[in-house]
Structure formats: C-alpha cells, structure tokens
Write a protein that holds these residues in place. Structure first.
Motif, PDB file in Angstrom:
ATOM      1  N   ASP A   1      -0.701 -10.165  10.734  1.00 36.16           N
ATOM      2  CA  ASP A   1      -0.555 -10.047   9.286  1.00 36.16           C
ATOM      3  C   ASP A   1       0.739  -9.313   8.973  1.00 36.16           C
ATOM      4  N   CYS A   2       1.350  -9.668   7.855  1.00 35.19           N
ATOM      5  CA  CYS A   2       2.523  -8.942   7.364  1.00 35.19           C
ATOM      6  C   CYS A   2       2.078  -8.067   6.194  1.00 35.19           C
TER       7      CYS A   2
ATOM      8  N   LEU B   1       2.564  -6.478  11.062  1.00 40.51           N
ATOM      9  CA  LEU B   1       4.013  -6.290  10.997  1.00 40.51           C
ATOM     10  C   LEU B   1       4.361  -5.688   9.645  1.00 40.51           C
ATOM     11  N   GLY B   2       5.192  -4.667   9.650  1.00 41.28           N
ATOM     12  CA  GLY B   2       5.560  -3.997   8.401  1.00 41.28           C
ATOM     13  C   GLY B   2       6.751  -4.613   7.712  1.00 41.28           C
TER      14      GLY B   2
ATOM     15  N   GLY C   1       3.821   0.431  17.059  1.00 38.44           N
ATOM     16  CA  GLY C   1       2.694   0.810  16.209  1.00 38.44           C
ATOM     17  C   GLY C   1       2.092  -0.335  15.430  1.00 38.44           C
ATOM     18  N   CYS C   2       2.249  -1.570  15.922  1.00 35.91           N
ATOM     19  CA  CYS C   2       1.748  -2.747  15.202  1.00 35.91           C
ATOM     20  C   CYS C   2       0.304  -3.091  15.551  1.00 35.91           C
ATOM     21  N   LEU C   3      -0.195  -2.573  16.669  1.00 31.91           N
ATOM     22  CA  LEU C   3      -1.535  -2.934  17.132  1.00 31.91           C
ATOM     23  C   LEU C   3      -2.593  -2.289  16.245  1.00 31.91           C
ATOM     24  N   ARG C   4      -3.475  -3.099  15.688  1.00 29.59           N
ATOM     25  CA  ARG C   4      -4.514  -2.591  14.792  1.00 29.59           C
ATOM     26  C   ARG C   4      -5.930  -2.733  15.367  1.00 29.59           C
TER      27      ARG C   4
ATOM     28  N   ALA D   1      12.266 -14.156   0.484  1.00 26.08           N
ATOM     29  CA  ALA D   1      11.253 -14.918  -0.253  1.00 26.08           C
ATOM     30  C   ALA D   1      10.668 -16.030   0.619  1.00 26.08           C
ATOM     31  N   ARG D   2      11.484 -16.670   1.436  1.00 20.97           N
ATOM     32  CA  ARG D   2      10.998 -17.728   2.326  1.00 20.97           C
ATOM     33  C   ARG D   2      10.051 -17.176   3.391  1.00 20.97           C
ATOM     34  N   GLU D   3      10.146 -15.881   3.657  1.00 20.70           N
ATOM     35  CA  GLU D   3       9.248 -15.255   4.628  1.00 20.70           C
ATOM     36  C   GLU D   3       7.900 -14.907   4.007  1.00 20.70           C
ATOM     37  N   GLY D   4       7.726 -15.214   2.711  1.00 18.45           N
ATOM     38  CA  GLY D   4       6.409 -15.089   2.110  1.00 18.45           C
ATOM     39  C   GLY D   4       6.146 -13.816   1.333  1.00 18.45           C
ATOM     40  N   VAL D   5       7.189 -13.104   0.899  1.00 18.89           N
ATOM     41  CA  VAL D   5       6.980 -11.883   0.124  1.00 18.89           C
ATOM     42  C   VAL D   5       7.581 -12.041  -1.272  1.00 18.89           C
TER      43      VAL D   5
END
Length: 362
Positions: free
Chosen positions: A80-81, A47-48, A29-32, A125-129
């Motif tokens: 996008d995440c 990506l969720g 379900g990632c395709l937008r 945190a290193r993954e950008g969140v």
C-alpha cells in the motif's frame, strides 16, 4: 521441510533493495505485517511515497524471493502507498488540505525549471496520489500554458474568500496568470509579490492534496524568503544545466534553502546531452557532469539527468507535457522515477519507526 520463521522472512526481504528508498523494505521501516500459516506466507508493506506504477512489479519481485525460501509453498505480498504529512520548518503552521509542499527552484532562468515542475506534478499524479501545482513565478507564469488551460480562463471564487483551482490532466492548478491579463507585465516591488504569493497559497481551496508542487521564480530573493518563513515546505528540488554559470547560481539556491532549514531533496540536471535526430551522435552542448559535481559537493542526490530534447519543449508548448503526451517514452520514465524519488526522500526525512505485526499458527 523446515518451518518458516519470521526471521527467515525478514532476512529474505533484506536481500532486495527498493531503488527509490535505496534501502531494503525492512531497514526502511516499510514492513507492517507478517502472517505465517504453515507453508503459506503473507506480507504487507507500506510505502510512504507515491508508487502506483511501481508497487505491483515490486510486489512480484518480493513474492518470487519469498517463494524460493525453504518451506514456503506460496507467498502473497500486499503493498500500500500511504502518504503522510511531513513537518516543514519549525514554527511554520501547516497548510490546510495540503500534506506536503515541494519547492522546485533554480538559481537562474532558462534551465527548464517550470517544465520540470509540471512533469513532476503530472508524474506524481500518474502514481495515484492527489497533486496540485502552484505557479509562484509571479513575473513569468507559464504553468497555464503547459497544462493547456486557455488564455483568459478565470478560477471560480468560493464563499467570496477562496479561489477554486483549475484542473488539468488530473492536477489542480493555480497561477497568478489566471487573475491578470496575459499581456500585462507584473511591475511590482518585492513586498507586493510576496503578498500575492501568500494570498495564492493560503486562499486557494486546495482539495485534499498529498503533494503541492510550487514552481518558484528563479533566484534567491523575496519570494523564496517568504516561502521559507510562511509556508511549511517538506523539501526542495534544485534544477540546473551542466553549464558552469548555471551551476554557480544553483549552488546559491542550495545554500539558500539550507540557511532557511528546508531540506534539499536533490538536483535535476536538464539539457545534459543532445542526441542528433539524424545520425544519433551524442554531444554535451552545455558541459558534462555538472549536475553530478554539484550533488557531490553538497552531499545530495542527482535525482535525474534529462537530455536536450525538442520533444520536451514542443509537448510543453502544446499544453501536454511529456509525462502525459508520451507516457511510455524513455523521457517520461525518467520523470516517473524522479517523482518516486522525490516522494521517497520526503518520506525518509520524516520517517517514524512503526512496529510490524506478526501472525503465526502458534
């Protein structure tokens, strides 16, 4: 040259499996969005889970696959995440400014639970969140040391009501150790401990967190029950060693979380193997395959298996856990993979199907 169709694009994307979701991006379900303009194809995925270090490489793999399609002259893949808030236990109110709570637990002490929690938070945190960590091990708080926060540091108080979390290595940190004397033991009964935990969680001014990692005390007592009844936990991670006694206690932890309707995201096995620094000989000091057996028995995933390593211990004691002390090391890569898998399991558990958009020249 045949015309490119949406069906062909989707069929191509279905050939590649996201290693963290264990599904192809279409099935997950990632395709937008799919935009087809002649021989040019643009695809947008969401990506969720936190995947800042992974998404560019994943996008390149998908782009190469699309450019091998008949009729495709050029392909562009945007990823996008987007971290959504996922519902915890029924009838438990949401936690302000916190999207997802992750409980890191163990059935017994000494299995590396706090080290795992610290590295998980830092890897996320290193993954950008945006990430916070709460040291809920009231009797033996250690996150202050692991994050290099000097002894005696106290949090600021906002509006005479809120504790302002400290920040280290890009992670918001809160611990009972910041409010008490380091040398004074917590001689508290269960209700006092549970009340302190609730106050720490609900009266800390977390600053818009995607994930709050909670380092639980070992066992299955009052604090665990309080967390289950009062805090919306998106999922739990069970930490163990291959040793039979540790596995026995870890099983109780899995059963406890299931009884209170908190998803068990998977198992982390610490001290799985020791590699001699002189000769390179591998030896399973605490047994072999215990984490795999536990995961298989309860139908959950073995999220990570980490070696018995002096570096992990020394870096944590120095206030710079492996994920930030040596981010390119093999062990740090295991923690990064763990972080992405944990986020992916939470995203899958609360997945709501989203329609995708198709744009073409027609």
């Amino acid at each position: 040259m045949s015309a490119v169709t949406r069906e062909a694009v989707e069929a191509c994307l279905r050939q590649l499996v996201d290693p963290h979701l264990d599904q192809d991006p279409v099935s997950a379900g990632c395709l937008r969005e799919v935009d087809i303009q002649g021989g040019k194809v643009r695809v947008r995925l969401e990506l969720g889970y936190a995947a800042g270090l992974f998404k560019s490489g994943w996008a390149q793999m998908l782009q190469m696959a699309l450019e091998n399609l008949d009729g495709v002259e050029a392909a562009q893949v945007q990823i996008d995440c987007v971290i959504e808030s996922h519902q915890g236990q029924a009838q438990v109110p949401s936690l302000g400014n916190v999207k997802n709570v992750i409980a890191v637990a163990s059935g017994k002490g000494g299995v590396g639970k706090s080290t795992t929690a610290a590295n998980l938070a830092l890897a996320l945190a290193r993954e950008g969140v945006r990430v916070g960590i709460l040291d809920a091990d009231i009797y033996g708080p250690s996150q202050g040391i692991m994050f290099g926060i000097p002894a005696g540091t106290r949090p600021q108080v906002k509006d005479q009501k809120w504790f302002v979390p400290l920040e280290a290595h890009g992670v918001q940190v809160m611990s009972m150790a910041f409010l008490t004397d380091d040398n004074t033991p917590m001689v508290w009964r269960g209700p006092m401990v549970s009340g302190a935990l609730l106050q720490l969680i609900t009266q800390t001014a977390w600053d818009n967190l995607d994930y709050l990692v909670v380092d639980m005390p070992p066992g299955t007592g009052d604090i665990q029950l309080t967390l289950a009844q009062k805090v919306p936990v998106a999922g739990s991670v069970i930490v163990t060693t291959p040793q039979d006694l540790a596995l026995l206690d870890a099983k109780k932890g899995v059963e406890m979380f299931r009884k209170v309707h908190i998803p068990v995201l998977g198992v982390v096995e610490n001290m799985a193997v020791h590699i001699c620094s002189n000769c390179g000989h591998a030896e399973h000091l605490f047994g072999e395959g215990g984490g795999e057996k536990l995961a298989a028995q309860y139908g959950v995933e073995l999220l990570a298996s980490l070696p018995l390593s002096m570096a992990i211990r020394m870096q944590a004691d120095d206030g710079k856990p492996t994920t930030v002390a040596d981010p390119e090391s093999q062990i740090a890569m295991i923690y990064q993979d763990l972080a992405r898998k944990v986020g992916a399991r939470i995203a899958l558990a609360g997945k709501v199907a989203m329609p995708s958009i198709e744009i073409s020249e027609d």
